[in-house]
Write a protein that holds these residues in place. Structure first.
Motif, PDB file in Angstrom:
ATOM      1  N   TRP A   1       6.117   8.505  -1.788  1.00  0.00           N
ATOM      2  CA  TRP A   1       6.257   9.947  -1.540  1.00  0.00           C
ATOM      3  C   TRP A   1       5.886  10.804  -2.747  1.00  0.00           C
ATOM      4  CZ3 TRP A   1       6.071  12.322   2.781  1.00  0.00           C
ATOM      5  CH2 TRP A   1       6.479  11.687   3.949  1.00  0.00           C
ATOM      6  N   TYR A   2       5.737  10.199  -3.916  1.00  0.00           N
ATOM      7  CA  TYR A   2       5.351  10.962  -5.111  1.00  0.00           C
ATOM      8  C   TYR A   2       3.842  10.939  -5.353  1.00  0.00           C
ATOM      9  CZ  TYR A   2      10.276  11.360  -5.636  1.00  0.00           C
ATOM     10  OH  TYR A   2      11.588  11.652  -5.385  1.00  0.00           O
ATOM     11  N   THR A   3       3.104  10.162  -4.583  1.00  0.00           N
ATOM     12  CA  THR A   3       1.642  10.147  -4.700  1.00  0.00           C
ATOM     13  C   THR A   3       1.043  11.532  -4.471  1.00  0.00           C
ATOM     14  OG1 THR A   3       1.593   7.812  -4.083  1.00  0.00           O
ATOM     15  CG2 THR A   3      -0.467   9.055  -3.844  1.00  0.00           C
ATOM     16  N   PRO A   4       1.499  12.297  -3.464  1.00  0.00           N
ATOM     17  CA  PRO A   4       0.927  13.643  -3.293  1.00  0.00           C
ATOM     18  C   PRO A   4       1.043  14.516  -4.542  1.00  0.00           C
ATOM     19  CG  PRO A   4       2.164  13.049  -1.340  1.00  0.00           C
ATOM     20  CD  PRO A   4       2.427  11.974  -2.379  1.00  0.00           C
ATOM     21  N   SER A   5       2.108  14.367  -5.320  1.00  0.00           N
ATOM     22  CA  SER A   5       2.225  15.200  -6.517  1.00  0.00           C
ATOM     23  C   SER A   5       1.117  14.889  -7.515  1.00  0.00           C
ATOM     24  CB  SER A   5       3.606  15.065  -7.168  1.00  0.00           C
ATOM     25  OG  SER A   5       3.780  13.802  -7.757  1.00  0.00           O
TER      26      SER A   5
ATOM     27  N   LEU B   1       0.842  -1.191   0.000  1.00  0.00           N
ATOM     28  CA  LEU B   1       0.000   0.000   0.000  1.00  0.00           C
ATOM     29  C   LEU B   1       0.880   1.245   0.000  1.00  0.00           C
ATOM     30  CD1 LEU B   1      -2.761   1.361   0.185  1.00  0.00           C
ATOM     31  CD2 LEU B   1      -2.622   1.134   2.661  1.00  0.00           C
ATOM     32  N   TRP B   2       1.988   1.222   0.748  1.00  0.00           N
ATOM     33  CA  TRP B   2       2.885   2.372   0.884  1.00  0.00           C
ATOM     34  C   TRP B   2       4.329   1.895   0.858  1.00  0.00           C
ATOM     35  CZ3 TRP B   2       3.484   7.477   0.828  1.00  0.00           C
ATOM     36  CH2 TRP B   2       4.583   8.038   1.477  1.00  0.00           C
ATOM     37  N   HIS B   3       5.158   2.594   0.099  1.00  0.00           N
ATOM     38  CA  HIS B   3       6.607   2.375   0.137  1.00  0.00           C
ATOM     39  C   HIS B   3       7.248   3.736   0.342  1.00  0.00           C
ATOM     40  CE1 HIS B   3      10.417   0.394  -0.523  1.00  0.00           C
ATOM     41  NE2 HIS B   3      10.764   1.433  -1.254  1.00  0.00           N
TER      42      HIS B   3
END
Length: 186
Positions: free
Chosen positions: A55-59, A38-40
């Motif tokens: 960490w690039y999902t927010p972008s 789900l998260w890395h």
């Protein structure tokens, strides 16, 4: 089929076509580690951009906020479902370009992302879904909240991983040693 179902069907078709294209050009369907997380959270890792979120999902959420705003400015007479289709087309096009050999090599040449070999297909699909989340939020939140999310996400990712949407764009288009050195020092 209902009239409003057409843009949504096309939106989903764009997502599926992107996944098929990425598989066809040789992108890994999932992380070669054999699992889907789900998260890395490790950016300096061969598993970055291989799982559902990172960490690039927010972008990509920010893409949705900005696409909503931009399409409201230039196409406000177009219905929101069709604007979502247009936003999805743009995001899908970016995912295809981002996962081309030329852009992957560009990232590796001008940034500190030496372990970046492109996104897995599951990550690219999740990135488009994250854009949908941002688009949906933008349609429901007041403008000040959308702007606050942009600054909050950019601030957090710059602070935690020394990267973010703005830095990614700068480094892709006009790489600066000052930024690369700052990122490498983190």
């Amino acid at each position: 089929m209902q009239r409003n179902a057409t843009p949504y069907a096309l939106t989903v078709a764009l997502l599926l076509a992107m996944a098929v294209w990425l598989l066809w050009i040789g992108r890994e369907p999932i992380c070669t580690c054999g699992v889907i997380k789900l998260w890395h959270g490790e950016t300096m890792s061969s598993e970055n951009s291989q799982h559902l979120s990172d960490w690039y999902t927010p972008s990509h959420i920010l893409h949705g906020l900005m696409f909503y705003a931009g399409l409201w400015l230039v196409a406000r007479r177009v219905s929101v479902p069709w604007r979502l289709t247009i936003a999805t087309f743009i995001e899908v096009a970016w995912e295809i370009v981002e996962n081309s050999d030329a852009i992957i090599e560009r990232y590796r040449a001008v940034t500190i992302s030496l372990d970046y070999f492109g996104d897995s297909v599951v990550n690219s699909v999740a990135d488009v879904v994250a854009m949908w989340v941002g688009f949906w939020l933008a349609g429901r939140l007041p403008l000040w909240a959308s702007v606050a999310i942009v600054f909050l996400y950019e601030g957090i990712t710059m602070w935690v991983i020394r990267d973010g949407l703005a830095l990614n764009i700068i480094m892709l288009l006009y790489p600066l040693d000052l930024i690369r050195d700052w990122q490498a020092a983190g």
